[in-house]
Design an enzyme around this catalytic site. Structure first.
Site: not given
Lengths: 367, 432
Positions: A90, A159
């Site tokens: 990322e 999440h």
């Protein structure tokens, strides 16, 4: 839900141009329905074909057709040079997107969920958001960071966080959060065309939901202006602001409240940064009561900012304290019943609206 | 590598004269243990590692670039590596860098400059050696130690000095400061305070060059990007992520490690499991080269090959330049942890003195000409300081400008129109 949607479209189409055609269409109830997923996919497709500088990058966006199938078909259409499958890096690929944007390309960086953007947040804030200012306008960053945000179903604490308030506190970023297909299409197109970094917060549970859209929305040049909220439902007794999935809940809550004689005005924020303070304040001045709804953590959230803004600008118009509905102040639990308790539900919004209208007893101060 | 304790034996041997252009003199090792064990160990290790490197380079190494350097070294006739014009250009650039940084220190202690100031004294050979080979359209990405990179890339000394003073005539109108130098005209895209932040951005700039050539079909777009960063950054995750992606996609980038052996007070040896950074290149599929960063001519040779490689489309290179910063990490750093012997060792290898010696010995220039250059630079800097002093501070209206390229990002005001459309917007209170 569909009945209300149809009513809304009817109401809108009466105000639109070409009345004869649209009236005919709404009577025959052939308003096209598309899912949010299709809306996003078509928006990406059209923007990529219109401007060769637009490219996608992210994990699984190519051969896997997108982790949530948002980028389905785009690899076949545009090739691997414009739809890049990245390794799981990322920080690296977000920085690469920013560097490419420095030189005028228009990357659309996908995060599998915005939770993973925390690994890249240095680049979103420090090298994307702040660059135009630090370079005094020499370098603009026309990049879009998109992906699902907020709670899904049973995915656990790491999440499920909502990042709207984190990103919205940073100057130099624009933060958008669509609700229905029309929002998704219009805002994503506006984001890709915008010369500044845009954080585009979608919602995984809305991807599969269908909403009716008019022809205007399906046109390839359709854009929604960034910074304007939408009044989804007019009302006169209490204003409910929401964004993303909570707009759907707020609309359902408004229906329930209508039976009690409370007519709620529901505002779909669409744009978290810049916040459309004037629409919110105008509505509060009309109804005198405010309930803010969001899915994220309560402290320093979007509702806190809206509340402060209303207190600063429309204090004399408030007849009741502002009610904030937010997610529970805990990391998201896994058990299904606990998860349901940790996220606002329709009953919570109804209760808060009733409290704001002095129809029920306020809860004792929580911890 | 665990040769630190066997080094005293090396001291007895004569220095291995593999490369005639090597400028290393035999080392004298301190017999008493210094109070800072790290730096002593490093000093001892230095000679051993450079011995190892020399030996490695000569023993048929697998690195493409080293082979070429090795070939150059093995020719017995010492051909001149530069012409007179190039030599003078290199000399002037290095003197400009050194004098500018010294002037910065002076101005800081006089209170004209503030905040974080990180000076580049001692590392000029790398900036000059690499950047002077670039075209205008090639990009340079740097860290907070970016004044000299900006000067080498062509940003006028006046603009950099005003930026440091925080005046509106600076290259970023005073909004960036010492650590954030940007110039789109000279393709200097930062200036990043976070270490490792510039590496992915540089990789992205290289990506855009490749994209322009292959997707947008701009046939002659062969821009190369240089990413400068330090030894501490080489332990950061983003560094490895970008080595991977640059090699994977064969991007036109050169990763230049300015290994000055210290990250503030953390010695490179204390922080890194394998201190030989150039070895990390081949692990990702790109050549890794180690070069003496105190010698501008050596750096230039390596740079030529690495940049040419990138321009040809053969992909990235990792170049580790062994160098030293003569001052502390920043002007606020008391610099107590570094061993004075180590500092003296590197001060003796000052790149400017070395180049001066080379130019005079090879009859490329004379004392008088070089002194004239020194004087010219001094005058240039006096002028830059005067310019910066006299420049105005940024006006209040500048505070809200340039946050967005499309300023509608400030949203809609109470009158229902976009705030940025109100002509008084930037002059009123900064209430958004």
């Amino acid at each position: 839900m569909l009945a209300i949607a149809r009513q809304r479209i009817l109401g809108q189409s009466f105000q639109k141009i070409r009345p004869a055609v649209s009236v005919l269409r709404s009577y025959s109830s052939a308003a096209k329905q598309i899912t949010v997923r299709e809306a996003l996919n078509s928006a990406l497709d059209e923007e990529m074909s219109a401007d060769p500088k637009v490219f996608l990058m992210g994990e699984e966006v190519g051969e896997y057709q997108g982790a949530y199938k948002i980028t389905k078909g785009l690899l076949e259409k545009y090739g691997p040079e414009r739809v890049l499958d990245t390794p799981i890096t990322e920080a690296g690929f977000t920085g690469i997107g920013v560097g490419a944007a420095y030189y005028g390309l228009k990357p659309v960086v996908e995060f599998m969920t915005f939770n993973f953007s925390m690994q890249a947040i240095d680049h979103i804030i420090n090298s994307a958001a702040k660059s135009n200012y630090m370079s005094a306008g020499q370098i603009s960053v026309p990049i879009v960071f998109r992906g699902p945000n907020g709670a899904a179903a049973g995915v656990g604490a790491q999440h499920s966080q909502c990042y709207a308030s984190w990103y919205a506190s940073c100057p130099g970023l624009k933060v958008l959060s669509p609700y229905n297909s029309e929002d998704a299409r219009g805002l994503l197109k506006a984001a890709i065309r915008d010369p500044d970094p845009v954080v585009f917060l979608e919602n995984e549970l809305l991807y599969g939901e269908s909403f009716p859209v008019s022809d205007e929305v399906l046109d390839s040049s359709f854009c929604i202006p960034i910074g304007k909220a939408k009044i989804e439902r007019e009302g006169k007794d209490v204003t409910i602001t929401a964004f993303s999935k909570m707009v759907g809940y707020a609309l359902k809550a408004a229906e329930i409240l209508e039976k009690d004689g409370i007519y709620a005005e529901v505002i779909n924020l669409r744009s978290i940064r810049p916040l459309d303070r004037s629409t919110i304040n105008a509505s509060v001045r009309k109804t005198n009561r405010l309930v803010t709804v969001e899915e994220g953590f309560p402290q320093h959230g979007v509702g806190a900012e809206i509340c402060a803004s209303v207190v600063e600008e429309s204090f004399a118009y408030l007849d009741a304290p502002v009610e904030r509905i937010a997610g529970a102040d805990v990391p998201m639990p896994y058990a299904a019943n606990l998860e349901r308790m940790a996220v606002p539900q329709i009953e919570d919004i109804v209760r808060a609206a009733r409290r704001a209208c002095y129809r029920s007893v306020p809860l004792a101060a929580a911890a | 590598m665990a040769t630190a304790f066997s080094v005293p034996k090396f001291a007895a041997q004569p220095f291995n004269p593999i490369s005639p252009t090597s400028q290393q003199k035999p080392l004298i090792f301190p017999t008493a243990a210094s109070p800072f064990l790290g730096s002593t160990r490093k000093l001892l290790h230095l000679s051993s590692s450079s011995q190892l490197n020399l030996r490695r380079r000569s023993s048929g190494s697998v690195f493409a670039v080293s082979d070429i350097v090795k070939e150059k070294k093995s020719t017995s006739i010492p051909s001149l590596l530069i012409t007179k014009e190039e030599g003078l250009e290199l000399y002037e650039d290095m003197v400009l860098g050194r004098a500018f940084e010294d002037m910065c220190a002076q101005m800081y202690y006089r209170g004209k400059m503030f905040g974080f100031v990180h000076l580049y004294n001692g590392q000029e050979a790398i900036s000059t050696g690499f950047i002077k080979l670039l075209k205008q359209q090639d990009s340079v990405v740097s860290t907070y130690r970016d004044h000299v990179h900006a000067l080498s890339k062509g940003v006028p000394a006046r603009a950099v000095m005003s930026e440091l003073f925080g005046k509106t005539t600076g290259c970023c109108r005073g909004q960036g400061g010492s650590m954030h130098m940007f110039s789109s005209e000279h393709n200097l895209i930062g200036g990043f305070a976070f270490i490792g932040e510039g590496i992915p951005v540089a990789t992205g700039a290289a990506f855009s060059s490749k994209y322009r050539r292959e997707v947008l079909k701009e046939a002659d777009c062969d821009h190369v990007t240089l990413a400068f960063f330090g030894d501490g950054t080489c332990n950061n995750g983003q560094f490895f992520e970008c080595l991977n992606m640059a090699a994977l996609w064969k991007l036109p980038i050169v990763f230049v490690v300015e290994n000055n052996l210290w990250a503030i007070g953390m010695s490179h040896l204390r922080a890194t499991s394998d201190p030989q950074i150039y070895k990390k290149g081949p692990a990702f599929g790109m050549p890794g080269v180690h070069v003496d960063g105190m010698d501008v001519l050596k750096v230039r040779e390596v740079a030529k090959e690495a940049i040419a490689r990138a321009r040809r489309g053969e992909g990235p290179t990792l170049v580790e330049c062994e160098t030293y910063r003569f001052r502390g990490h920043s002007l606020a750093d008391p610099d107590e942890l570094r061993d004075p012997t180590e500092k003296a060792h590197y001060a003796a290898r000052d790149p400017i003195t070395a180049l001066k010696k080379y130019l005079i010995e090879n009859n490329l220039s004379g004392e008088a000409e070089l002194k004239a250059i020194d004087k010219k630079i001094d005058e240039l800097l006096e002028d830059a300081v005067e310019f910066a002093d006299e420049s105005p501070l940024p006006p209040r209206s500048q505070l809200l400008e340039n946050v967005f390229a499309d300023p509608k990002g400030f949203g809609i005001g109470p009158d229902g129109r976009y705030r940025c459309e109100d002509p008084k917007f930037t002059e009123g209170t900064a209430h958004v």
